[in-house]
Design a protein around this motif. Structure first.
Motif, PDB file in Angstrom:
ATOM      1  N   ASP A 189      24.779  33.905  38.401  1.00 35.50           N
ATOM      2  CA  ASP A 189      25.447  33.202  37.293  1.00 35.50           C
ATOM      3  C   ASP A 189      25.602  34.091  36.067  1.00 35.50           C
ATOM      4  O   ASP A 189      26.262  33.714  35.112  1.00 35.50           O
ATOM      5  CB  ASP A 189      24.666  31.945  36.929  1.00 35.50           C
ATOM      6  N   VAL A 190      24.966  35.231  36.057  1.00 37.44           N
ATOM      7  CA  VAL A 190      25.103  36.147  34.927  1.00 37.44           C
ATOM      8  C   VAL A 190      26.252  37.105  35.164  1.00 37.44           C
ATOM      9  O   VAL A 190      27.066  37.372  34.283  1.00 37.44           O
ATOM     10  CB  VAL A 190      23.785  36.924  34.703  1.00 37.44           C
ATOM     11  N   ILE A 191      26.301  37.643  36.356  1.00 38.92           N
ATOM     12  CA  ILE A 191      27.363  38.569  36.718  1.00 38.92           C
ATOM     13  C   ILE A 191      28.315  37.823  37.649  1.00 38.92           C
ATOM     14  O   ILE A 191      27.993  37.555  38.806  1.00 38.92           O
ATOM     15  CB  ILE A 191      26.803  39.822  37.404  1.00 38.92           C
ATOM     16  N   GLU A 192      29.474  37.491  37.091  1.00 44.98           N
ATOM     17  CA  GLU A 192      30.417  36.706  37.875  1.00 44.98           C
ATOM     18  C   GLU A 192      31.098  37.603  38.895  1.00 44.98           C
ATOM     19  O   GLU A 192      31.479  38.725  38.589  1.00 44.98           O
ATOM     20  CB  GLU A 192      31.483  36.073  36.979  1.00 44.98           C
ATOM     21  N   PRO A 193      31.235  37.079  40.090  1.00 44.78           N
ATOM     22  CA  PRO A 193      31.961  37.856  41.089  1.00 44.78           C
ATOM     23  C   PRO A 193      33.439  37.943  40.750  1.00 44.78           C
ATOM     24  O   PRO A 193      34.004  37.041  40.115  1.00 44.78           O
ATOM     25  CB  PRO A 193      31.745  37.063  42.388  1.00 44.78           C
ATOM     26  N   GLU A 207      27.549  45.793  41.437  1.00 40.39           N
ATOM     27  CA  GLU A 207      26.752  46.992  41.183  1.00 40.39           C
ATOM     28  C   GLU A 207      27.194  47.683  39.891  1.00 40.39           C
ATOM     29  O   GLU A 207      26.363  48.209  39.137  1.00 40.39           O
ATOM     30  CB  GLU A 207      26.859  47.947  42.377  1.00 40.39           C
ATOM     31  N   ARG A 208      28.490  47.665  39.636  1.00 42.27           N
ATOM     32  CA  ARG A 208      28.962  48.232  38.359  1.00 42.27           C
ATOM     33  C   ARG A 208      28.443  47.417  37.183  1.00 42.27           C
ATOM     34  O   ARG A 208      28.011  47.961  36.165  1.00 42.27           O
ATOM     35  CB  ARG A 208      30.497  48.289  38.359  1.00 42.27           C
ATOM     36  N   GLN A 209      28.485  46.113  37.335  1.00 40.40           N
ATOM     37  CA  GLN A 209      27.968  45.250  36.265  1.00 40.40           C
ATOM     38  C   GLN A 209      26.459  45.454  36.079  1.00 40.40           C
ATOM     39  O   GLN A 209      25.959  45.453  34.955  1.00 40.40           O
ATOM     40  CB  GLN A 209      28.257  43.782  36.616  1.00 40.40           C
ATOM     41  N   LEU A 210      25.801  45.633  37.172  1.00 44.55           N
ATOM     42  CA  LEU A 210      24.354  45.846  37.098  1.00 44.55           C
ATOM     43  C   LEU A 210      24.050  47.146  36.370  1.00 44.55           C
ATOM     44  O   LEU A 210      23.153  47.205  35.507  1.00 44.55           O
ATOM     45  CB  LEU A 210      23.775  45.877  38.519  1.00 44.55           C
ATOM     46  N   THR A 211      24.811  48.174  36.687  1.00 42.10           N
ATOM     47  CA  THR A 211      24.619  49.458  36.006  1.00 42.10           C
ATOM     48  C   THR A 211      24.879  49.310  34.510  1.00 42.10           C
ATOM     49  O   THR A 211      24.118  49.795  33.665  1.00 42.10           O
ATOM     50  CB  THR A 211      25.579  50.503  36.614  1.00 42.10           C
ATOM     51  N   GLN A 212      25.952  48.594  34.202  1.00 47.07           N
ATOM     52  CA  GLN A 212      26.295  48.412  32.784  1.00 47.07           C
ATOM     53  C   GLN A 212      25.220  47.604  32.066  1.00 47.07           C
ATOM     54  O   GLN A 212      24.846  47.906  30.928  1.00 47.07           O
ATOM     55  CB  GLN A 212      27.645  47.692  32.713  1.00 47.07           C
ATOM     56  N   LEU A 213      24.709  46.607  32.765  1.00 42.48           N
ATOM     57  CA  LEU A 213      23.675  45.754  32.173  1.00 42.48           C
ATOM     58  C   LEU A 213      22.395  46.545  31.906  1.00 42.48           C
ATOM     59  O   LEU A 213      21.716  46.327  30.894  1.00 42.48           O
ATOM     60  CB  LEU A 213      23.394  44.595  33.138  1.00 42.48           C
ATOM     61  N   MET A 214      22.093  47.438  32.784  1.00 41.45           N
ATOM     62  CA  MET A 214      20.875  48.230  32.597  1.00 41.45           C
ATOM     63  C   MET A 214      21.016  49.219  31.444  1.00 41.45           C
ATOM     64  O   MET A 214      20.035  49.540  30.770  1.00 41.45           O
ATOM     65  CB  MET A 214      20.558  48.988  33.894  1.00 41.45           C
ATOM     66  N   HIS A 215      22.226  49.704  31.240  1.00 45.54           N
ATOM     67  CA  HIS A 215      22.414  50.718  30.204  1.00 45.54           C
ATOM     68  C   HIS A 215      22.607  50.123  28.814  1.00 45.54           C
ATOM     69  O   HIS A 215      22.265  50.739  27.810  1.00 45.54           O
ATOM     70  CB  HIS A 215      23.631  51.588  30.541  1.00 45.54           C
ATOM     71  N   GLN A 216      23.174  48.944  28.770  1.00 46.50           N
ATOM     72  CA  GLN A 216      23.599  48.434  27.473  1.00 46.50           C
ATOM     73  C   GLN A 216      22.425  47.943  26.628  1.00 46.50           C
ATOM     74  O   GLN A 216      21.412  47.499  27.156  1.00 46.50           O
ATOM     75  CB  GLN A 216      24.611  47.302  27.660  1.00 46.50           C
TER      76      GLN A 216
END
Lengths: 168, 174
Positions: free
Chosen positions: A162-166, B5-14
């Motif tokens: 729910d945080v990262i929307e697909p 995975e891109r969002q995860l990377t961005q989330l970790m860096h921001q």
């Protein structure tokens, strides 16, 4: 000689403290105190090998010590990680503290992973290391490191749905 | 790398929280270094003490000195017989090897009383020249020729001067 060594070491620690602390915090799933302890331990170890690694890659050495210590922490059981049924509540969209909330959400989700999975995911996606380097840092085979990262990401995908929307 | 995975990377860096290296961190680091140094010193000292103690114990228990001579004594026991027969032939040359044989000899060869002591073994061959047993103890017949000459030392010279011919002379004389 000792003064020069101490000066260089202090300069390195002061310059890289923030980055290393953030890495330690991700590796510990957001536990600030545990992250400080972990970073202290790693930097103490760095002090004794400083003459050897100062000219090469002191940050890589600290990263390796941090990741291995964090991955070992499950066996040592000294910081009491407790899995919970419900994740912390999500901040409302548009809130000024949304980013911070996402971070805490991310850290809470990371805390759900096993230490090995968490270390592999952090090294892979925060440090942008290839699988081979992740394996080398963790001191395990490449397949094992890849497996840890894949399983960790799969679990994060469910936890952070729910945080990262697909897309689409 | 997919979208997640891109969002995860961005989330970790921001939005990395700024964390400064404070004085308390420096003090904790110094204390950690001192404690670790003490531990390393203690460990190294304990290791050195253990190594020295182990070496000392090893040297203390290491077999040496008088115990080495005893195991070497049984070796002559295997050949007590040949020694008396060979001694008469070359008494000057075998005299150094005779002393080790004599300690074991008295018990095994009581008949060879001519060499009860290690020192008298060398002097026995000349003394036996005059006795009747010299015929058996002195293989070279040259000693028998020297019997009539009553010269104890000449046998050596006589045998040296004519190694091959004297034998024929002796046989011819007898």
């Amino acid at each position: 000689m000792e003064q020069t060594r101490a000066g260089e070491y202090d300069a390195f620690v002061a310059a890289r403290w923030s980055v290393l602390f953030h890495l330690a915090r991700l590796l510990t799933g957001g536990d600030r105190h545990r992250a400080e302890d972990l970073l202290q331990e790693s930097l103490v170890k760095l002090w004794f090998v400083w003459p050897k690694v100062a000219d090469e890659a002191p940050e890589a050495y600290v990263r390796k010590v941090l990741a291995r210590a964090a991955a070992r922490s499950a066996r040592r059981r000294w910081w009491g990680e407790r899995p919970v049924e419900q994740l912390p509540e999500v901040a409302a969209a548009g809130d000024m503290s949304a980013t911070v909330a996402e971070r805490s959400r991310l850290e809470a989700a990371l805390a759900q992973l096993t230490p090995q999975q968490r270390a592999a995911v952090v090294l892979r996606y925060y440090q942008d290391l290839p699988d081979r380097q992740v394996a080398e840092t963790l001191g395990c085979p490449v397949g094992t490191a890849r497996s840890h990262a894949a399983r960790g990401v799969a679990r994060l995908r469910r936890l952070l749905a729910d945080v990262i929307e697909p897309v689409g | 790398m997919d979208h997640f995975e891109r969002q995860l990377t961005q989330l970790m860096h921001q939005d990395r929280q700024p964390a400064s290296f404070e004085a308390r961190h420096r003090e904790a680091l110094r204390a950690g270094v001192r404690a670790r140094r003490r531990v390393r010193t203690a460990r190294r000292t304990a290791g050195s003490v253990l190594v020295v103690a182990g070496l000392g114990l090893g040297l203390l228990l290491w077999p040496h000195g008088h115990t080495v001579d005893r195991p070497s004594a049984p070796q002559p026991m295997s050949s007590p017989g040949p020694t008396p027969s060979s001694s008469p032939t070359g008494s000057p040359t075998e005299s150094p090897s005779a002393p080790p044989y004599t300690p074991s000899g008295p018990s095994s060869t009581p008949t060879d009383t001519a060499t009860p002591d290690g020192t008298s073994a060398t002097s026995v061959p000349p003394a036996t020249t005059g006795g009747p047993a010299t015929a058996t103890h002195a293989p070279p017949p040259a000693t028998s020729t020297a019997r009539d000459d009553s010269s104890t030392t000449p046998p050596a010279t006589a045998s040296v001067s004519a190694p091959a011919e004297p034998s024929s002379e002796v046989s011819a004389g007898d």
